[in-house]
Design a protein around this motif. Sequence first.
Motif, PDB file in Angstrom:
ATOM      1  N   ASN A   4       0.793  -1.215   0.000  1.00 43.71           N
ATOM      2  CA  ASN A   4       0.000   0.000   0.000  1.00 43.71           C
ATOM      3  C   ASN A   4       0.828   1.269   0.000  1.00 43.71           C
ATOM      4  O   ASN A   4       0.320   2.349   0.187  1.00 43.71           O
ATOM      5  N   SER A 123      -9.277   7.846  -4.094  1.00 45.65           N
ATOM      6  CA  SER A 123      -9.496   6.622  -3.329  1.00 45.65           C
ATOM      7  C   SER A 123     -10.548   6.825  -2.249  1.00 45.65           C
ATOM      8  O   SER A 123     -10.628   7.901  -1.637  1.00 45.65           O
ATOM      9  N   ALA A 125     -10.656   5.834   0.713  1.00 42.88           N
ATOM     10  CA  ALA A 125     -10.090   6.161   2.025  1.00 42.88           C
ATOM     11  C   ALA A 125      -9.696   7.620   2.131  1.00 42.88           C
ATOM     12  O   ALA A 125      -9.467   8.126   3.234  1.00 42.88           O
ATOM     13  N   ASP A 126      -9.630   8.318   0.996  1.00 38.10           N
ATOM     14  CA  ASP A 126      -9.165   9.708   0.963  1.00 38.10           C
ATOM     15  C   ASP A 126     -10.298  10.703   0.719  1.00 38.10           C
ATOM     16  O   ASP A 126     -10.052  11.836   0.304  1.00 38.10           O
ATOM     17  N   ASN A 138      -2.197  14.248  -1.537  1.00 39.51           N
ATOM     18  CA  ASN A 138      -1.876  13.173  -0.607  1.00 39.51           C
ATOM     19  C   ASN A 138      -0.500  13.400  -0.005  1.00 39.51           C
ATOM     20  O   ASN A 138       0.365  14.054  -0.597  1.00 39.51           O
ATOM     21  N   TYR A 140       2.284  12.058   3.593  1.00 41.11           N
ATOM     22  CA  TYR A 140       2.602  11.073   4.622  1.00 41.11           C
ATOM     23  C   TYR A 140       3.329  11.745   5.774  1.00 41.11           C
ATOM     24  O   TYR A 140       4.107  12.681   5.578  1.00 41.11           O
ATOM     25  N   PHE A 262       1.922   6.837   7.913  1.00 42.11           N
ATOM     26  CA  PHE A 262       0.529   6.725   7.487  1.00 42.11           C
ATOM     27  C   PHE A 262       0.180   7.938   6.649  1.00 42.11           C
ATOM     28  O   PHE A 262       0.845   8.972   6.711  1.00 42.11           O
ATOM     29  N   ALA A 263      -0.864   7.779   5.835  1.00 42.94           N
ATOM     30  CA  ALA A 263      -1.282   8.872   4.954  1.00 42.94           C
ATOM     31  C   ALA A 263      -1.848  10.018   5.769  1.00 42.94           C
ATOM     32  O   ALA A 263      -2.613   9.816   6.713  1.00 42.94           O
ATOM     33  N   GLU A 330      -2.998   2.219   8.216  1.00 41.21           N
ATOM     34  CA  GLU A 330      -4.175   3.075   8.107  1.00 41.21           C
ATOM     35  C   GLU A 330      -4.797   3.278   9.484  1.00 41.21           C
ATOM     36  O   GLU A 330      -5.324   2.338  10.076  1.00 41.21           O
ATOM     37  N   ASP A 332      -7.383   4.323  12.484  1.00 45.11           N
ATOM     38  CA  ASP A 332      -8.837   4.301  12.642  1.00 45.11           C
ATOM     39  C   ASP A 332      -9.273   5.733  12.914  1.00 45.11           C
ATOM     40  O   ASP A 332      -9.349   6.181  14.053  1.00 45.11           O
ATOM     41  N   TRP A 333      -9.568   6.472  11.845  1.00 50.64           N
ATOM     42  CA  TRP A 333      -9.861   7.896  11.985  1.00 50.64           C
ATOM     43  C   TRP A 333     -11.136   8.150  12.770  1.00 50.64           C
ATOM     44  O   TRP A 333     -11.245   9.166  13.476  1.00 50.64           O
TER      45      TRP A 333
END
Length: 353
Positions: A4, A123, A125-126, A138, A140, A262-263, A330, A332-333
Amino acid sequence: MPENAPRPLAALAALAALTVPLTACSGTSAASDENVITVYSADGLKGENGDGWYDRVFEDFEKETGIEVEYVEGGSGEMVQRTVREKRNPQADVLVTLPPFIQQADTKGLLQKYSPKGVDQVSGADKAANGTWTAVVNNYFGFVHNKKELKRPPATWEDLLDDRYENKLQYSTPGVAGDGTAVLIKAMHDFGGEQPAMEYLKKLQANNVGPSASTGKLAPKVDKGELLVANGDVQMNYAQSKSMPNLGIWFPAREGGRPTTFALPYAAGLVTDAPHTENGRKLLDYMLSRKAQQQVSEIGGGFAARQDVEATDADAVALAELMDGVEVFEPDWDDIEKNLTSYIDAWKSATGS
């Protein structure tokens, strides 16, 4: 290279004390002017010498639309809090912050639904499932070190406890700066939970210079040797490194483990009851346009948010190499947004901040 993490030639896809509004374009249009838009943003995308991604995007946007961008910069948390204070009389049209503050803004009802053109290429997730925000650049999380004083960066979190880093290490304030909050997120992941992370950060406090509202202001101190190590993020620090030759980017690991990150995307949303809603829509469309996204790596030092934009410039290749071998997890936001206050309180208690 982790599955990823960014592919070498694939799409490659913070807290300053609040400044007075900075105009990215010339002119002094009043807030009521129909040809103006106000952007509240976390720091990092506007170049210190007028050479950042925002500088190019805002200039091109004004040329194409005649709409002038009024720009207000601060840390992610401060930008959200300012928008909260102005909720009954919104002043901003577009809000750009890092996670988990973009989720916080959404929870507080600060963002209205809008799906910019091209958001289907971002994406899942984004971007928000409910359509209130999307990543535009994006990015990091990372750290920086002074390459002149430290030929090789520290490899682990444990290395940072060494006496050589006393008063030579600093990270921005969690809960205020997006990248400062990221220190907590990464520490909790790497150490396996809140308690062991806080125990570590308590020890690290012996070397920490103290609070900093601005992540962006730490890199110049590292470049000059005033600090040896500081936190940051890849996009901002890579862009800064072009004018700061002693700046190196690295990712801490647990002793015996792999470096992780992480992003941490710059996420943008249209402010609820924005005074210039239509202009806000146009700017969000422009930020996600192929033209603007193709400039993210070469001009902004970041990673394109659109998956169909394949950056092949030298900067894109260098960024991919930088990420090679780094494990990307990733967060857990939802949990972080829900429990952010308690995590910040735990950090304050552990560090005496």
